[in-house]
Design a protein around this motif. Structure first.
Motif, PDB file in Angstrom:
ATOM      1  N   PHE B 231       0.829  -1.206   0.000  1.00  0.00           N
ATOM      2  CA  PHE B 231       0.000   0.000   0.000  1.00  0.00           C
ATOM      3  C   PHE B 231       0.864   1.258   0.000  1.00  0.00           C
ATOM      4  CE2 PHE B 231      -3.960  -2.223   1.446  1.00  0.00           C
ATOM      5  CZ  PHE B 231      -4.754  -1.728   0.440  1.00  0.00           C
ATOM      6  N   PHE B 289       0.191  -4.846  -8.137  1.00  0.00           N
ATOM      7  CA  PHE B 289      -1.173  -5.383  -8.012  1.00  0.00           C
ATOM      8  C   PHE B 289      -1.214  -6.856  -8.393  1.00  0.00           C
ATOM      9  CE2 PHE B 289      -4.795  -6.410 -10.798  1.00  0.00           C
ATOM     10  CZ  PHE B 289      -5.806  -6.478  -9.861  1.00  0.00           C
ATOM     11  N   GLN B 293      -1.684  -8.895  -4.912  1.00  0.00           N
ATOM     12  CA  GLN B 293      -3.115  -8.675  -4.728  1.00  0.00           C
ATOM     13  C   GLN B 293      -3.666  -9.295  -3.459  1.00  0.00           C
ATOM     14  OE1 GLN B 293      -7.290  -9.125  -7.025  1.00  0.00           O
ATOM     15  NE2 GLN B 293      -5.573 -10.133  -7.940  1.00  0.00           N
ATOM     16  N   LEU B 296      -3.126  -7.147  -0.529  1.00  0.00           N
ATOM     17  CA  LEU B 296      -3.989  -5.977  -0.564  1.00  0.00           C
ATOM     18  C   LEU B 296      -5.393  -6.334  -0.087  1.00  0.00           C
ATOM     19  CD1 LEU B 296      -2.966  -4.405  -3.992  1.00  0.00           C
ATOM     20  CD2 LEU B 296      -2.416  -3.587  -1.713  1.00  0.00           C
ATOM     21  N   LEU B 297      -5.921  -7.429  -0.630  1.00  0.00           N
ATOM     22  CA  LEU B 297      -7.280  -7.825  -0.280  1.00  0.00           C
ATOM     23  C   LEU B 297      -7.379  -8.157   1.204  1.00  0.00           C
ATOM     24  CD1 LEU B 297      -8.167 -10.008  -3.383  1.00  0.00           C
ATOM     25  CD2 LEU B 297      -8.865  -7.667  -2.896  1.00  0.00           C
ATOM     26  N   ILE B 300      -7.247  -4.973   3.313  1.00  0.00           N
ATOM     27  CA  ILE B 300      -8.513  -4.260   3.285  1.00  0.00           C
ATOM     28  C   ILE B 300      -9.533  -4.952   4.161  1.00  0.00           C
ATOM     29  CG2 ILE B 300     -10.469  -3.712   1.799  1.00  0.00           C
ATOM     30  CD1 ILE B 300      -8.602  -3.037  -0.364  1.00  0.00           C
ATOM     31  N   ALA B 301      -9.533  -6.279   4.088  1.00  0.00           N
ATOM     32  CA  ALA B 301     -10.524  -7.022   4.859  1.00  0.00           C
ATOM     33  C   ALA B 301     -10.311  -6.843   6.360  1.00  0.00           C
ATOM     34  CB  ALA B 301     -10.482  -8.499   4.493  1.00  0.00           C
TER      35      ALA B 301
END
Lengths: 311, 306
Positions: B231, B289, B293, B296-297, B300-301
């Motif tokens: 990020f 990305f 990925q 990142l996911l 966020i979660a």
């Protein structure tokens, strides 16, 4: 818990069970937190106080700041560009944030559990939100919505001749709102994570009771997802109030045409770093802080009526 | 809504045992469930195409001659004009590689800064017992939501007095001081998920907090550190506002600022080259990305949950 949930908990139980009263790790904590404390005081709290002071001065970076009382704040009342920028920013928040969240929620619902190709769809929809803040995408947007850009070339296939969306004051802001909607992938992924936490047997029970898809959405999904909608809403509003890059690039720093993309932070930049009216820009910064705080407070207050905490 | 649920809702289905088992096996679906699933996929494909089309159009445009970009909504490229890339690369006062390198330096500094400072602070918030912990934690959370604009002018004055304007210090030093509090929060969330028994066992063995942090916590925190690094990379790479303000010397330009000056210099003439360099600046984010990925996911979660 999200950070909003944490804040809520801390706010509610002011004197909760206190393991901190002993403070047995005080020394270690001071060491571990030293960078953060220095940063908080030197780069956050210090500058905040300084900007509050500067907002009562006339300051151009070269001469020492001269105290002028509330003159900067009084000047705001008659500053038409400020009002224009507030109108642009609020339109962006009130139209852009709901549209983005609606798109995010809709797509998250379509993507939820057990869909074939889910990972692929999710990647395709999430990627734009990582790129959307960049100068390159803002450049792209200028050309997509230009007089002979992608959108108009597409419309021409149907014999429609579109305007230059970027160059006309009526449509320029909507191109930036479109860019914001285009980045719905980030809130969508948060919604997806939230949907996964809803126990399946809730849906099964609702089905047995004869609830159709719409009713299951209304009485199971929405209430259980409401804390996450709230989280996305609060952060979306805060972020949108500070939007800068897209407006700067699309209008080439002017906020034009006719101030139709003069976002608040762009106006602040123009006043402070192009006009070197640092005192006035500081006052603008504090106005922004007050607006952000007010929006957040209203959001928190309103959440009592629609956000459902399962605790 | 899941497919199985839809199916159950639309066709309750006969009680088990009434029909031959074989017929119930596999993915037999009622026609309406099939139509619904088809409609869902078609919608998702259509939306995905609309979302990605501008990006593909930009890549196509970067390979077209200038006049073919306009009035052209297709992705089909007649003849490939790869020279747009060297043209764009050499269009500014420095070769574009210089700006990529500058951005890489800034990104490296901010990533390291965030990793070190935020993990230290997160350990304290998640595991240590100290006075004013809850207050400090609340303050930390509030700073996540603080608009940078309130700080930028005094910060500019401060950095100007330190002689830091037109260096990368204003971009990197704040990260070393954990001002990206979002990542502290992300790591706190992660550490809370690590069983306390692990560090308590180490305590009993006489390990101090420094040893627990370095030898137990850090290795276990690798996923959270990866999320933070990724990020930070993307946000710093894209960040325009602070780089525009603190870096005004052309040879020090970072990617976003260089691309912006490209618009001034080239907007009236060479759009193909502008597109080419825009594509170049997006490639690193795209690669991150592609390979990062899942971090990142996950990140966020963990921060977005309720």
């Amino acid at each position: 818990m999200s950070m909003l949930g944490e804040l809520r908990t801390i706010g509610r139980s002011r004197r909760g069970r206190n393991d901190e009263a002993h403070g047995k790790d005080d020394k270690a904590a001071l060491a571990f937190l030293a960078p953060w404390i220095i940063g908080l005081l030197g780069i956050t709290v210090g500058p905040m106080i300084a900007s509050l002071y500067l907002s009562f001065t006339d300051y151009n970076l070269l001469q020492n700041p001269g105290f002028v009382g509330v003159e900067n704040y009084a000047r705001m009342l008659g500053d038409e560009r400020l009002w224009a920028s507030l109108q642009v920013t609020f339109t962006y928040v009130f139209v852009g944030v709901p549209l983005q969240l609606a798109a995010a929620l809709l797509l998250a619902l379509l993507l939820d559990r057990g869909l074939r190709g889910l990972a692929l769809y999710r990647s395709a929809l999430y990627l734009p939100s990582l790129l959307g803040g960049s100068v390159a995408i803002a450049v792209l947007w200028r050309l997509v919505f230009g007089a002979e850009g992608l959108v108009n070339s597409f419309l021409a296939v149907f014999g429609i001749q579109g305007p230059s969306w970027i160059a006309s004051p009526e449509t320029a802001l909507s191109t930036i709102i479109t860019l914001n909607v285009w980045t719905f992938g980030a809130p969508m992924v948060i919604f997806l994570a939230g949907l996964r936490q809803i126990p399946r047997h809730y849906y099964e029970a609702a089905s047995i009771d004869g609830a159709g898809p719409l009713q299951r959405f209304r009485s199971v999904t929405l209430p259980l997802l409401s804390p996450i909608i709230f989280f996305n809403l609060v952060l979306g509003v805060i972020g949108s109030l500070q939007a800068f890059t897209q407006a700067f690039i699309v209008s080439n720093g002017t906020g034009g045409p006719s101030d139709s993309t003069l976002f608040f932070s762009l106006y602040l930049y123009q006043e402070g770093f192009m006009g070197f009216r640092m005192g006035y820009a500081s006052a603008l910064a504090w106005l922004l802080l007050i607006i952000v705080a007010a929006f957040t407070a209203i959001n928190f207050w309103a959440s009592k009526f629609w956000v459902f905490y399962n605790d | 809504m899941t497919e199985t649920l839809e199916k159950n809702a639309v066709t309750p289905g006969p009680p088990p045992g009434r029909k031959p088992v074989g017929k119930r096996r596999g993915r037999t679906r009622s026609p309406s469930a099939l139509v619904w699933s088809l409609a869902k996929h078609l919608t998702l494909i259509a939306v995905s195409l609309v979302m990605l089309y501008p990006l593909l159009w930009m890549v196509a445009g970067s390979l077209r001659p200038n006049h073919e970009i306009f009035g052209n909504a297709t992705l089909f490229v007649d003849t490939f004009h790869f020279e747009n890339y060297p043209n764009g690369w050499n269009a500014l006062s420095e070769p574009f590689g210089k700006y990529l390198l500058n951005s890489a330096v800034v990104v490296l500094g901010t990533v390291l800064g965030n990793l070190v400072s935020c993990s230290l602070a997160a350990y304290a918030f998640a595991r240590l017992r100290f006075r004013y912990r809850r207050t400090a934690f609340a303050v930390m959370l509030i700073t996540i939501m603080l608009p940078i604009h309130v700080l930028i002018i005094p910060q500019y004055v401060l950095y100007a007095q330190l002689g830091w304007i037109n260096t990368y210090l204003p971009l990197i030093v704040p990260k070393l001081l954990a001002t990206d509090a979002f990542f502290i929060f992300l790591m706190v969330q992660f550490i809370r998920g690590i069983p306390r028994e692990l560090d308590e066992a180490a305590r009993i063995d006489g390990a101090g907090h420094a040893r627990i942090f370095f030898q137990i916590m850090l290795p276990l925190m690798v996923p959270a550190l990866a999320t933070t690094a990724i990020f930070t990379f993307i946000w710093t790479w894209n960040d325009f506002f602070s780089q525009l303000i603190f870096v005004t010397e052309p040879s020090l330009y970072t990617v976003p600022v260089a691309l912006r000056s490209f618009i001034d210099a080239q907007m009236q003439s060479d759009y193909s080259a502008l597109f080419a360099m825009s594509v170049v600046t997006l490639i690193p984010v795209f690669l991150v990305f592609l390979f990062g990925q899942r971090f990142l996911l996950r990140g966020i979660a963990t921060t977005g949950g309720k």
